[in-house]
Design an enzyme around this catalytic site. Structure first.
Site, PDB file in Angstrom:
ATOM      1  N   ASP A 187      88.931  29.816  24.338  1.00  0.00           N
ATOM      2  CA  ASP A 187      88.524  28.871  25.392  1.00  0.00           C
ATOM      3  C   ASP A 187      87.340  29.405  26.181  1.00  0.00           C
ATOM      4  O   ASP A 187      87.405  30.483  26.773  1.00  0.00           O
ATOM      5  CB  ASP A 187      89.710  28.580  26.317  1.00  0.00           C
ATOM      6  CG  ASP A 187      90.775  27.796  25.594  1.00  0.00           C
ATOM      7  OD1 ASP A 187      90.477  26.687  25.124  1.00  0.00           O
ATOM      8  OD2 ASP A 187      91.905  28.300  25.464  1.00  0.00           O
ATOM      9  N   ASP A 243      87.643  35.540  21.645  1.00  0.00           N
ATOM     10  CA  ASP A 243      88.386  34.670  22.549  1.00  0.00           C
ATOM     11  C   ASP A 243      88.093  33.225  22.120  1.00  0.00           C
ATOM     12  O   ASP A 243      87.104  32.971  21.427  1.00  0.00           O
ATOM     13  CB  ASP A 243      87.894  34.922  23.986  1.00  0.00           C
ATOM     14  CG  ASP A 243      88.377  33.869  24.950  1.00  0.00           C
ATOM     15  OD1 ASP A 243      89.594  33.610  24.975  1.00  0.00           O
ATOM     16  OD2 ASP A 243      87.536  33.300  25.682  1.00  0.00           O
TER      17      ASP A 243
HETATM   18  C1  XBP Z   1      92.232  30.201  28.309  1.00  0.00           C
HETATM   19  C2  XBP Z   1      93.403  29.589  28.947  1.00  0.00           C
HETATM   20  C3  XBP Z   1      94.144  28.491  28.288  1.00  0.00           C
HETATM   21  C4  XBP Z   1      93.500  27.125  28.332  1.00  0.00           C
HETATM   22  C5  XBP Z   1      94.490  26.036  28.075  1.00  0.00           C
HETATM   23  O1  XBP Z   1      92.608  31.048  27.253  1.00  0.00           O
HETATM   24  O2  XBP Z   1      93.790  30.013  30.015  1.00  0.00           O
HETATM   25  O3  XBP Z   1      95.361  28.417  28.920  1.00  0.00           O
HETATM   26  O4  XBP Z   1      92.960  26.861  29.624  1.00  0.00           O
HETATM   27  O5  XBP Z   1      95.274  26.263  26.962  1.00  0.00           O
HETATM   28  P1  XBP Z   1      91.569  31.906  26.326  1.00  0.00           P
HETATM   29  P2  XBP Z   1      96.867  26.009  26.982  1.00  0.00           P
HETATM   30  O6  XBP Z   1      90.216  31.909  26.984  1.00  0.00           O
HETATM   31  O7  XBP Z   1      92.172  33.258  26.234  1.00  0.00           O
HETATM   32  O8  XBP Z   1      91.542  31.258  24.968  1.00  0.00           O
HETATM   33  O9  XBP Z   1      97.115  24.758  27.761  1.00  0.00           O
HETATM   34  O10 XBP Z   1      97.229  25.885  25.544  1.00  0.00           O
HETATM   35  O11 XBP Z   1      97.482  27.210  27.645  1.00  0.00           O
HETATM   36 MG    MG Z   2      88.133  32.298  27.544  1.00  0.00          MG
END
Ligand code: XBP
Ligand code: MG
Length: 261
Positions: A10, A8
């Site tokens: 973020d 993953d």
């Molecule tokens: C986490 C999310 C993302 C980020 C923001 O995704 O929900 O939407 O908060 O990114 P993951 P965007 O942990 O699966 O990587 O604004 O590009 O959506």
């Molecule tokens: Mg995440």
């Protein structure tokens, strides 16, 4: 046998929400002359909605001073999200969003052992690529067999689409991979695709439930605080430990419960 690690982005690779997205959302509001500023507490609630655009839209729908029509709200959310992502990439390029400790080391373990790696994220490819390029260098792509982003899997986590696409690209069965995740939505997404999950808790999900994970702990940089307890109690969480949890997870019931592991 473990053949691939699915990362993953973020919260897992880096504290992108705290150091990147949240700051960039607030900067976009300011640039647009909008009065909103999200605190960490507010953002923690808003993170229940996966996807930055979807999160903005959800916020605008609940904001009494926001635009009145649905079309206006969607247009504003699109414009704000676009600008937020530009500001986010700017912060990443300034070096404001470093990898979490232990991430690079585990990636190096995989490279040495010939274990494939893929990126499986709800964020855009552009955001993920900037983070990887800045933190791993210009040849970062060589490390990964696949990168699945929002453009490849528009049904965001907790939907299993992103993990299914990654498995398809790698030509692997779900049980041959382990996902490294930090959020309940990510956990649910991987489990729904049948992929065992190791939860490396992040700032905004420090106390979130980890039911169903094969292991959960505070971060890859140290063995303390992980459940099930690592065989080596000093040092970091390396590939040998992930393999051990993967074997254990195939034979016993996974971690249950809420709160810190
Ligand atoms: C986490 C999310 C993302 C980020 C923001 O995704 O929900 O939407 O908060 O990114 P993951 P965007 O942990 O699966 O990587 O604004 O590009 O959506
Ligand atoms: Mg995440």
């Amino acid at each position: 046998m473990l053949k691939a690690l699915l990362w993953d982005v973020d919260g897992t690779l880096a504290e992108t929400e705290r150091d990147g997205h949240l700051v960039a959302f607030n900067a976009a509001f300011e640039e647009f002359g909008l009065p909103w500023r999200w605190s960490e507490e507010r953002y923690a609630e808003l993170l229940r909605v996966a996807g930055g655009f979807e999160r903005l839209l959800h916020f605008l729908e609940s904001e009494p001073r926001g635009s009145s029509s649905k079309d206006e709200r969607r247009t504003l959310a699109r414009r704000l999200h676009l600008r937020k992502n530009e500001l986010y990439v700017g912060r990443v390029e300034e070096g404001a969003v470093p990898l979490r400790p232990g991430v690079r080391e585990l990636m190096d373990d995989c490279a040495r052992a010939g274990v494939f790696m893929a990126i499986v994220t709800t964020t855009s490819r552009g955001n993920a690529e900037a983070l990887l390029r800045v933190n791993l260098g210009g040849d970062w792509q060589r490390r990964f067999a696949a990168l699945v982003g929002a453009e490849d899997a528009p049904r965001k986590k907790p939907d299993p689409q992103a993990y299914r696409v990654a498995l398809e690209l790698l030509g692997l069965e779900a049980h041959e991979a382990v996902a490294i995740e930090d959020s309940p939505a990510g956990l649910e997404s991987a489990l729904a695709a049948g992929v065992p999950v190791v939860m490396a808790r992040s700032r905004f999900f420090a106390d979130a439930p980890v039911n169903g994970a094969i292991a959960a702990g505070p971060g890859l940089e140290r063995a303390a605080g992980w459940e099930p307890a690592p065989s080596e109690t000093s040092g970091r969480i390396g590939l040998a430990q992930i393999r051990a949890w993967h074997r254990l997870g195939s034979s016993t019931s996974p971690v249950r419960g809420r709160g810190r592991a």
